[in-house]
Design an enzyme around this catalytic site. Structure first.
Site, PDB file in Angstrom:
ATOM      1  N   GLY A  44       0.833  -1.197   0.000  1.00 17.75           N
ATOM      2  CA  GLY A  44       0.000   0.000   0.000  1.00 17.75           C
ATOM      3  C   GLY A  44       0.866   1.244   0.000  1.00 17.75           C
ATOM      4  O   GLY A  44       1.881   1.306   0.703  1.00 17.75           O
ATOM      5  N   LEU A  47      -1.056   7.456   2.249  1.00 16.84           N
ATOM      6  CA  LEU A  47      -0.321   8.276   3.206  1.00 16.84           C
ATOM      7  C   LEU A  47       0.458   7.427   4.203  1.00 16.84           C
ATOM      8  O   LEU A  47       1.626   7.702   4.481  1.00 16.84           O
ATOM      9  CB  LEU A  47      -1.285   9.196   3.953  1.00 16.84           C
ATOM     10  CG  LEU A  47      -1.741  10.426   3.177  1.00 16.84           C
ATOM     11  CD1 LEU A  47      -2.690  11.261   4.021  1.00 16.84           C
ATOM     12  CD2 LEU A  47      -0.539  11.284   2.764  1.00 16.84           C
ATOM     13  N   ARG A 334     -19.789  12.699  13.423  1.00 14.68           N
ATOM     14  CA  ARG A 334     -20.414  12.184  12.213  1.00 14.68           C
ATOM     15  C   ARG A 334     -21.529  11.187  12.491  1.00 14.68           C
ATOM     16  O   ARG A 334     -22.551  11.193  11.805  1.00 14.68           O
ATOM     17  CB  ARG A 334     -19.343  11.531  11.325  1.00 14.68           C
ATOM     18  CG  ARG A 334     -18.397  12.541  10.721  1.00 14.68           C
ATOM     19  CD  ARG A 334     -17.276  11.896   9.958  1.00 14.68           C
ATOM     20  NE  ARG A 334     -16.470  12.921   9.288  1.00 14.68           N
ATOM     21  CZ  ARG A 334     -15.383  12.665   8.581  1.00 14.68           C
ATOM     22  NH1 ARG A 334     -14.966  11.406   8.466  1.00 14.68           N
ATOM     23  NH2 ARG A 334     -14.716  13.629   8.007  1.00 14.68           N
ATOM     24  N   GLU A 450      -5.660   3.173   8.223  1.00 13.67           N
ATOM     25  CA  GLU A 450      -7.022   2.643   8.307  1.00 13.67           C
ATOM     26  C   GLU A 450      -7.042   1.114   8.325  1.00 13.67           C
ATOM     27  O   GLU A 450      -8.050   0.515   8.697  1.00 13.67           O
ATOM     28  CB  GLU A 450      -7.869   3.164   7.141  1.00 13.67           C
ATOM     29  CG  GLU A 450      -9.356   2.937   7.316  1.00 13.67           C
ATOM     30  CD  GLU A 450     -10.201   3.463   6.169  1.00 13.67           C
ATOM     31  OE1 GLU A 450     -11.426   3.227   6.181  1.00 13.67           O
ATOM     32  OE2 GLU A 450      -9.648   4.116   5.254  1.00 13.67           O
ATOM     33  N   ARG A 460     -14.864   7.762  14.120  1.00 12.51           N
ATOM     34  CA  ARG A 460     -13.718   8.628  13.855  1.00 12.51           C
ATOM     35  C   ARG A 460     -14.152  10.074  13.723  1.00 12.51           C
ATOM     36  O   ARG A 460     -15.103  10.380  13.017  1.00 12.51           O
ATOM     37  CB  ARG A 460     -13.004   8.201  12.569  1.00 12.51           C
ATOM     38  CG  ARG A 460     -11.811   9.099  12.222  1.00 12.51           C
ATOM     39  CD  ARG A 460     -11.098   8.614  10.980  1.00 12.51           C
ATOM     40  NE  ARG A 460     -11.892   8.733   9.774  1.00 12.51           N
ATOM     41  CZ  ARG A 460     -12.014   9.852   9.060  1.00 12.51           C
ATOM     42  NH1 ARG A 460     -11.445  10.973   9.451  1.00 12.51           N
ATOM     43  NH2 ARG A 460     -12.732   9.853   7.947  1.00 12.51           N
TER      44      ARG A 460
END
Length: 662
Positions: A44, A47, A334, A450, A460
């Site tokens: 991967g 970031l 959220r 993640e 989150r």
């Protein structure tokens, strides 16, 4: 409750504020000469992956990076819009490392480890310094200082941003650091490669089997340690804000080799997504949380009101978040905002043709910005038109690309009409269980960003995904990996003709052969869409015992049907996206079953896990701290067979309390 003997979180002893500092001062090190003999695989290149690979290569390790896109610049980190959190307190509005730590624990509904979260808050400021040094073009105030904006779950401004493309700019910074190491020969970059399995030797991760996605050839790669930086699994729902290529395959293969899966049922529903428009869609589009926190959300006070938004007078609008949560208003987390939108739409107050949307309105904000601008321009007695014109210019500077994207997708001008939004699957707080060092239950196998479960609990906070990914890659793994590799300096590179590599490759090839041999009648997408519908309806924004029980049975039947009737076209030894999807959907089906089982055993509501049987009279999540203050870590035992292990969560610095944003 005692933690399972199979789980050791390895949280350092001592005071919370000094754990990380003491750890860094006492952790085992690898000397520079030995680093040159140690090989690390990074799967991967978002970031977390790019920052980890660049940092480890700069330290002297030999690094291989695997990326299934044609370039690390296409990693899904690029899609992050709103910003990255850091406790810099530039506004002098009361922020601190402790407040960021507290907001994160509370925002995650008290289901995260104190030690990990405090470390994240501690290194957050370093992230901004690192990125500024790389040239990341963060927004700035008139005087040149970095600008901040508000995000959900907080009452301070701590979110640093670059217009509505923060993820892209941060990824370019990390990519630059990675490219430098590639140019120096410290990193070997393998693009268009997908990890198909982990290779285990003597109980340790010693490499991977990868598939060259262009030629279709299987390859064996050795590493003294393997880092999985492969993102989340939101695409188990088919429709999500994730790119279509996002998948769980690398993490799931590791899970089946012995890496426990932590809190799989914790899924984040983002409240500001462009609503579903039809069955033709393959993904959903996110509108940044920064818009929610700068605009105002409302629905008509009258049910089934078919008037245009601009025709509904102010007194007939219900700003329901501001009404229900006056202290935080549109700044609630959220999960709270998403459930509130669903409640209003379910009650008959939704807008748009589907009635499954609410309004996100920038009119008041545009006027507020305009009044500031006319004052700055020394305009006396301005007209309403002047105020609005100047206000729109400010909004365009802050959010222009987001407004343009909305107009291109919907055909409506958000400068003139309120946006229509509705919650959608976005982020997954669950992931591979890791200890304080970010190591999974497989020695030598790490999970970053993640891909792990560690920092966000059951929900989150916005702008914390970029923070965690960069913290893990730049500032955590460079220290913690030394604890393991210092014991591996006598381990020579293992030839890839070792029987463990041969067997792992043969197992992957057998799976590929099996997929082609089925020659069924239904496409891979057919199964993926059906799985997504089951998951959204019965393990989505709200869950209950009956629905979850049904979902488990339906997913088991879907898995059986998949392996009897899926059709995979093309050939194995060629570029074959259908084969790629088949692997990923097969893994999603197995993961979906585990998610439902995890949700079924957690008889409480917390964060993004909302069990309808467990809610307060006001419709808020009702936790059960006596029985469920633990991390659920699942061990794979076989098909449909998972064993639950519990890691007790201890709160020694924050008092457990019902979340209150009113």
């Amino acid at each position: 409750m005692a933690s399972s003997p199979k789980l050791n979180a390895k949280i350092p002893p001592g005071e919370l504020e000094t754990k990380w500092t003491k750890f860094r001062s006492t952790v085992h090190l690898v000397n520079p000469a030995n680093k040159r003999n140690l090989e690390i695989i990074v799967v991967g290149s978002g970031l977390a992956g790019s920052s980890a690979a660049a940092s480890l290569a700069e330290m002297g390790y030999k690094v291989k990076v695997f990326c299934f896109q044609d370039s690390p610049r296409r990693a899904h980190s690029i899609a992050a819009q709103g910003g990255v959190n850091a406790a810099k307190n530039y506004q002098n509005d009361g922020d601190s490392v402790y407040r960021l730590f507290y907001d994160t624990i509370k925002g995650g509904d008290y289901r995260a480890r104190e030690g990990n979260v405090h470390r994240l808050a501690e290194v957050s400021g370093n992230i901004i310094d690192q990125c500024v040094a790389q040239g990341v073009p963060f927004a700035r105030e008139y005087g040149g200082t970095l600008s901040n904006r508000s995000f959900g779950g907080t009452q301070v401004q701590r979110t640093f941003y670059a217009a509505g493309q923060t993820g892209q700019q941060l990824l370019l910074g990390a990519y630059s650091a990675l490219s430098r190491q590639i140019g120096m020969g410290a990193v070997t970059m393998l693009s268009r490669h997908e990890m198909m399995d982990v290779v285990m030797i003597d109980g340790k991760a010693r490499g991977i089997i990868a598939r060259d996605l262009v030629s279709g050839q299987l390859e064996r790669h050795f590493g003294h340690a393997v880092l999985l930086c492969t993102g989340g699994y939101g695409n188990v729902f088919y429709l999500s804000t994730n790119a279509m290529g996002c998948n769980v395959t690398a993490a799931w293969k590791a899970h089946k080799k012995g890496a426990f899966f932590g809190n799989p049922c914790y899924t984040q529903i983002h409240p500001t997504c462009i609503p579903v428009s039809g069955d033709h869609q393959s993904k959903l589009t996110l509108m940044s949380e920064s818009l929610r926190n700068d605009g105002r959300i409302w629905v008509p006070k009258k049910k089934d009101d078919n008037r245009k938004a601009n025709e509904i007078p102010e007194e007939e609008r219900d700003y329901y978040l501001e009404r229900r949560y006056p202290a935080f208003g549109n700044l609630v987390p959220r999960d709270v905002a998403s459930r509130a939108a669903k409640e209003r739409c379910d009650a008959g107050y939704g807008v748009g043709t589907s009635k499954m949307a609410v309004y996100l309105d920038f009119a008041a904000n545009t006027e507020r910005y305009g009044k500031i601008e006319v004052s700055k321009h020394n305009i006396h007695n301005p007209t309403k038109e002047q105020i609005i014109k100047l206000g729109k210019e400010v909004v365009k500077e802050k959010y222009g690309n987001l407004f343009d994207m909305y107009k291109q997708i919907t055909g409506e001008d958000p400068y003139e009409l309120p946006m229509r939004i509705y919650p959608a699957v976005h982020y997954t707080m669950g992931g591979l269980w890791v200890d304080y060092n970010l190591m999974t239950t497989i020695p030598g196998l790490y999970a970053l960003g993640e891909a792990n479960f560690s920092d966000h609990g059951a929900n989150r906070l916005g702008a914390s995904a970029l923070m965690q990914g960069l913290a893990d890659g730049y500032f955590v793994i460079p220290y913690t990996i030394g604890e393991y590799l210092s014991e591996e300096i006598r381990t020579k590179s293992i030839p890839t003709d070792n029987e463990a590599f041969v067997k792992a490759e043969a197992d992957v090839q057998e799976r590929i052969n099996k997929l082609f041999s089925i020659k069924g009648t239904k496409s891979v997408d057919n199964f993926h869409k059906r799985l997504g519908r089951i998951m959204w309806d019965k393990c989505g924004m709200a869950r209950n015992k009956e629905g979850l029980t049904q979902a488990i049975s339906e997913i088991q039947k879907l898995r059986e049907e998949f392996w009897k009737d899926v059709r995979v076209t093309g050939e194995a030894n060629e570029f074959n996206p259908e084969l790629e999807k088949a692997h990923r959907v097969a893994d999603f089906i197995e993961l979906g079953e585990l998610m439902c089982k995890d949700a079924l055993q957690r008889n409480e509501s917390c964060g993004g896990h909302f069990r309808e049987e467990y809610q307060t009279a006001e419709g808020e999540a009702k936790r059960d701290d006596d029985n469920f203050a633990f991390v659920a870590a699942w061990e794979y035992k076989g098909v449909s067979d998972f064993e639950l292990h519990k890691e007790e969560l201890k709160f020694e610095n924050i008092k457990l309390a019902q979340r209150n944003y009113a």
